[in-house]
Design a protein around this motif. Structure first.
Motif, PDB file in Angstrom:
ATOM      1  N   THR A   1       1.330   9.226   6.222  1.00  0.00           N
ATOM      2  CA  THR A   1       0.058   8.912   5.580  1.00  0.00           C
ATOM      3  C   THR A   1      -0.529   8.033   6.713  1.00  0.00           C
ATOM      4  O   THR A   1       0.251   7.143   7.321  1.00  0.00           O
ATOM      5  CB  THR A   1       0.085   8.119   4.474  1.00  0.00           C
ATOM      6  OG1 THR A   1      -1.180   7.954   3.991  1.00  0.00           O
ATOM      7  CG2 THR A   1       0.900   6.778   4.367  1.00  0.00           C
TER       8      THR A   1
ATOM      9  N   PRO B   1       0.763  -1.185  -0.008  1.00  0.00           N
ATOM     10  CA  PRO B   1      -0.088  -0.143  -0.059  1.00  0.00           C
ATOM     11  C   PRO B   1       0.793   1.156   0.033  1.00  0.00           C
ATOM     12  O   PRO B   1       1.857   1.226   0.861  1.00  0.00           O
ATOM     13  CB  PRO B   1      -0.986  -0.158   1.393  1.00  0.00           C
ATOM     14  CG  PRO B   1      -0.146  -1.138   1.984  1.00  0.00           C
ATOM     15  CD  PRO B   1       0.548  -2.024   1.045  1.00  0.00           C
ATOM     16  N   MET B   2       0.459   2.401  -0.671  1.00  0.00           N
ATOM     17  CA  MET B   2       0.957   3.545  -0.804  1.00  0.00           C
ATOM     18  C   MET B   2       0.112   4.479  -1.069  1.00  0.00           C
ATOM     19  O   MET B   2      -1.057   4.166  -1.707  1.00  0.00           O
ATOM     20  CB  MET B   2       2.150   3.722  -2.168  1.00  0.00           C
ATOM     21  CG  MET B   2       3.069   2.754  -1.823  1.00  0.00           C
ATOM     22  SD  MET B   2       4.433   3.497  -3.195  1.00  0.00           S
ATOM     23  CE  MET B   2       5.899   2.015  -2.859  1.00  0.00           C
TER      24      MET B   2
ATOM     25  N   TRP C   1      -3.008   5.991   6.013  1.00  0.00           N
ATOM     26  CA  TRP C   1      -3.784   4.909   5.078  1.00  0.00           C
ATOM     27  C   TRP C   1      -2.881   3.617   5.010  1.00  0.00           C
ATOM     28  O   TRP C   1      -1.752   3.795   4.469  1.00  0.00           O
ATOM     29  CB  TRP C   1      -4.087   5.264   3.678  1.00  0.00           C
ATOM     30  CG  TRP C   1      -5.097   6.436   3.831  1.00  0.00           C
ATOM     31  CD1 TRP C   1      -4.587   7.784   3.910  1.00  0.00           C
ATOM     32  CD2 TRP C   1      -6.491   6.510   3.411  1.00  0.00           C
ATOM     33  NE1 TRP C   1      -6.073   8.472   3.946  1.00  0.00           N
ATOM     34  CE2 TRP C   1      -6.861   7.904   3.683  1.00  0.00           C
ATOM     35  CE3 TRP C   1      -7.453   5.409   3.603  1.00  0.00           C
ATOM     36  CZ2 TRP C   1      -8.467   8.023   3.793  1.00  0.00           C
ATOM     37  CZ3 TRP C   1      -8.618   5.746   3.642  1.00  0.00           C
ATOM     38  CH2 TRP C   1      -9.264   6.992   3.548  1.00  0.00           C
ATOM     39  N   GLU C   2      -3.430   2.542   5.626  1.00  0.00           N
ATOM     40  CA  GLU C   2      -2.634   1.127   5.463  1.00  0.00           C
ATOM     41  C   GLU C   2      -2.964   0.541   4.264  1.00  0.00           C
ATOM     42  O   GLU C   2      -2.826  -0.732   4.227  1.00  0.00           O
ATOM     43  CB  GLU C   2      -2.711   0.424   6.782  1.00  0.00           C
ATOM     44  CG  GLU C   2      -2.990   1.244   8.192  1.00  0.00           C
ATOM     45  CD  GLU C   2      -1.494   0.976   8.651  1.00  0.00           C
ATOM     46  OE1 GLU C   2      -0.270   0.799   7.837  1.00  0.00           O
ATOM     47  OE2 GLU C   2      -1.145   1.474   9.813  1.00  0.00           O
ATOM     48  N   ILE C   3      -3.887   1.059   3.650  1.00  0.00           N
ATOM     49  CA  ILE C   3      -4.182   0.439   2.300  1.00  0.00           C
ATOM     50  C   ILE C   3      -3.996   1.590   1.109  1.00  0.00           C
ATOM     51  O   ILE C   3      -3.571   2.599   1.400  1.00  0.00           O
ATOM     52  CB  ILE C   3      -5.943   0.051   2.137  1.00  0.00           C
ATOM     53  CG1 ILE C   3      -6.641   1.588   2.392  1.00  0.00           C
ATOM     54  CG2 ILE C   3      -6.268  -0.965   3.053  1.00  0.00           C
ATOM     55  CD1 ILE C   3      -8.113   1.305   2.142  1.00  0.00           C
TER      56      ILE C   3
ATOM     57  N   TRP D   1      -4.252   4.150  -1.465  1.00  0.00           N
ATOM     58  CA  TRP D   1      -5.070   5.277  -1.507  1.00  0.00           C
ATOM     59  C   TRP D   1      -4.640   6.126  -2.648  1.00  0.00           C
ATOM     60  O   TRP D   1      -3.339   6.527  -2.665  1.00  0.00           O
ATOM     61  CB  TRP D   1      -4.840   6.089  -0.182  1.00  0.00           C
ATOM     62  CG  TRP D   1      -5.557   7.462   0.018  1.00  0.00           C
ATOM     63  CD1 TRP D   1      -6.649   7.336   0.507  1.00  0.00           C
ATOM     64  CD2 TRP D   1      -4.969   8.655   0.068  1.00  0.00           C
ATOM     65  NE1 TRP D   1      -7.054   8.846   0.628  1.00  0.00           N
ATOM     66  CE2 TRP D   1      -6.076   9.637   0.444  1.00  0.00           C
ATOM     67  CE3 TRP D   1      -3.786   9.058  -0.535  1.00  0.00           C
ATOM     68  CZ2 TRP D   1      -5.813  10.827   0.106  1.00  0.00           C
ATOM     69  CZ3 TRP D   1      -3.578  10.658  -0.422  1.00  0.00           C
ATOM     70  CH2 TRP D   1      -4.767  11.547  -0.191  1.00  0.00           C
TER      71      TRP D   1
END
Lengths: 383, 288
Positions: free
Chosen positions: B55, A205-206, B57-59, B61
């Motif tokens: 960030t 994930p990024m 967000w762990e997924i 994005w």
């Protein structure tokens, strides 16, 4: 080699078929529309397996293209004029997010007054976005430029989008003999796009498109500048390899009888075919006239243009655009970046015909150096 | 209901204490899991969760702009499909401005085209990121910085735009309203949205401590008051079938909800009664 007679719009669609993008979001606009139609038909007939998205606007076309590119696949879209202007916000975002999107722009005047006819104001107005821009002279070059654009945009040292510009109606709706290359050769020149850094992958994930404070923004923009300037080497290499595989040679500029010329005309796009004819006539009369056609407008080929024109005593630059109160953009950039005193001419706005006599008039007018931009082809009663 | 412990929105982001938006995202992502790509419209959520180089967000994005989140998601969904990655969920988080106002065209296009994605509107009923300006989703009577109350004004003079019903008019397979204060109801709806083939729209009301004007510890309480007073109704429309998913045992007076917020403090009893009658009419129609 089998030559087929087709419009530049069809030639571009053929190039897209060969490049085989995963996603094609498009919205119709004159005179781009037939590109969308040819591609829709290719998808309907199963000739290509792309996801074709019938978006509800050009803003969504480029947004969907950017989202798709964010997953690390090849994408294509096309637009023109008002559509490109509507895309403006996302044009900048696409370059900033370093998405190697390739887009065709059918050059058309911007409203108002409303016009569907050709000039280059639309794409010239996007010159500061970070996109590469190529202006084709004919259908063959339009096709080839799409393939080269993917190759350059997707290069890991570049990762900037490309715009292939073709003059509306003059190229989009007139036919030319075009050699459509074989898939095997194209695959050799243009391998599948493999992203190696930031793309949307749940296994890694990024975050793409984050919020940036003054500590980081300027570096991101500086990186874009380095990438766009550095793209010149990648373009040169791609051109050389293209010539080797396909036998057609492209450069940043095209020099036509300009090596020993006293008078040089500089221009972009389809008008250069007319100019070549006029140059020949003047050469027949013993006048040393030549043409330098600028193909790659971004990255700006300062060195190449300068080397080609510096020996001439009279230089006239044609612009199918106007930066009001300043003059034509190509003209101003040449005078700003080079130690030359070129004359600037505004021509062909909103589809105004540019006749060979106009080119001769320009050649005559370049003999007297002036800083005043001259408009050629205005109706006499307006003057 | 078993609520997964794993979090996909990391702490340390820049949200206000008591932010309702981040609660909503946390709950949604718990149900969607790691094989999910999230798209954000510009707004509070995008700004507070991604201060580069950090960030939350762990997924995966992505954010591009304000009005185009649904269009970006269309491209993402199509591109994943083209790669055979149909098991990856695409979810969009847009604020009420990014959804009901500037993003409405792109959203309409994406829904009408039938992309397999979930669009969650986190509705705090004004442009909170830019400082509490009125949006199409701002309710009648609310004072905002662009619909301020004053000698000549009682605040916002138009009713809230009915976004879920605009989505229903698109004939998409799943539409729901939800509240962060009813997490199980919301999470069940997210789950359902993820299992349905085609577009799903969830309109999530989330109180905003700064924009609504209440103490940060009262966020969940405010969300409950909205629902318990009938000011916000929880329902879903599944394949055209309308169903209220939560009915308060006894509806409380709308005044309790209005009086708990600074944005409604200026309203006269007459205006408050007018709002009550409007709520009554809707609740009678929907049997709430």
């Amino acid at each position: 080699m089998v030559l087929k007679v087709m419009s530049a719009n069809q030639a571009i669609a053929e190039a897209v078929k060969l490049a085989n993008p995963n996603v094609i979001p498009v919205y119709p606009i004159t005179p781009q529309t037939t590109i969308s139609e040819y591609l829709a038909k290719f998808v309907a007939d199963g000739d290509i397996s792309a996801e074709y998205i019938r978006v509800e606007s050009e803003h969504s076309a480029i947004s969907a293209a950017l989202g798709a590119s964010g997953t690390g696949v090849r994408v294509f879209t096309a637009t023109s004029s008002q559509g490109l202007a509507l895309m403006h916000e996302i044009i900048f975002a696409a370059a900033g997010l370093r998405a190697p999107i390739v887009m065709a722009d059918a050059n058309r005047a911007l409203s108002a007054p409303l016009s569907i006819w050709n000039d280059q104001q639309d794409s010239i107005s996007e010159r500061d976005s970070g996109w590469m821009q190529v202006y084709a002279e004919n259908g063959q070059e339009a096709l080839d430029s799409i393939l080269i654009a993917y190759r350059v945009s997707e290069d890991h040292s570049v990762l900037l989008p490309s715009m292939v510009c073709i003059d509306g109606f003059i190229l989009t709706h007139t036919v030319d003999p075009v050699d459509v290359p074989g898939k095997g050769d194209v695959d050799k020149f243009l391998p599948p796009y493999k992203p190696d850094h930031a793309y949307l992958d749940p296994k890694r994930p990024m975050s793409i498109g984050t919020f940036t404070d003054p500590n980081y923004y300027m570096e991101a923009r500086h990186d874009m500048e380095l990438a766009l300037v550095g793209a010149k080497d990648v373009i040169a290499k791609a051109n050389a390899e293209f010539a080797e595989i396909f036998g057609r040679t492209y450069d940043f500029i095209e020099k036509y009888r300009s090596d020993d010329a006293d008078t040089i005309i500089v221009a972009m796009g389809s008008i250069c075919s007319t100019i070549k004819d006029v140059v020949d006539e003047h050469r027949d009369n013993g006048e040393k006239v030549g043409l330098v056609r600028v193909r790659v407008f971004r990255p700006f080929p300062t060195k190449e243009i300068y080397e080609a024109i510096k020996g001439a005593s009279n230089i006239g630059v044609l612009d199918k655009n106007i930066s009001f109160s300043v003059g034509g953009v190509l003209h101003n950039e040449i005078n700003a970046k080079m130690d030359v005193k070129a004359n600037g001419f505004i021509v062909g706005l909103g589809g105004r015909d540019i006749k060979p006599t106009h080119i001769s008039e320009i050649i005559e007018k370049t003999k007297n150096t002036t800083k005043t931009t001259q408009w050629i082809g205005l109706n006499k009663e307006e003057l | 209901m078993e609520i997964p412990e794993k979090e996909f929105l990391a702490p340390g982001h820049r949200a206000c204490a008591g932010c309702g938006a981040t609660i909503g995202v946390r709950l949604a992502l718990k149900m969607l899991g790691e094989n999910t790509v999230a798209i954000s419209a510009t707004g509070c959520l995008e700004v507070i969760t991604t201060p580069y180089p950090e960030t939350s967000w762990e997924i995966p994005w992505m954010h591009v702009a304000f009005e185009n989140a649904a269009a970006v998601a269309s491209g993402v969904e199509s591109a994943l499909k083209s790669q055979g990655k149909t098991d990856t969920t695409v979810v969009v988080f847009g604020g009420d401005g990014g959804t009901a106002d500037i993003g409405l065209q792109a959203l309409s296009g994406a829904m009408e085209r039938g992309h397999n994605l979930i669009y969650i509107c986190y509705d705090n009923e004004a442009y909170m990121n830019t400082g509490i300006q009125r949006s199409g989703s701002t309710p009648y009577g609310a004072s905002t910085t662009t619909s301020p109350h004053g000698k000549e004004s009682f605040g916002e003079d138009r009713p809230k735009k009915n976004m879920p019903m605009i989505m229903a008019a698109h004939g998409i397979p799943y539409i729901a309203t939800a509240s962060i204060s009813y997490p199980e109801d919301f999470m069940k709806k997210v789950k359902k949205a993820s299992e349905i083939e085609g577009p799903a729209y969830i309109h999530l009301q989330q109180p905003c401590t700064t924009g609504w004007g209440y103490s940060p510890e009262k966020t969940i309480e405010l969300g409950r008051l909205a629902v318990e007073t009938g000011s916000w109704i929880l329902y879903e429309i599944e394949e055209g079938e309308f169903k209220v998913t939560y009915r308060p045992l006894q509806r409380r007076a709308v005044k309790e909800y209005l009086n708990a917020q600074k944005r409604f403090k200026h309203l006269t009893e007459l205006e408050k009664d007018r709002i009550q009658s409007h709520v009554d009419a809707v609740c009678i129609e929907l049997k709430v």
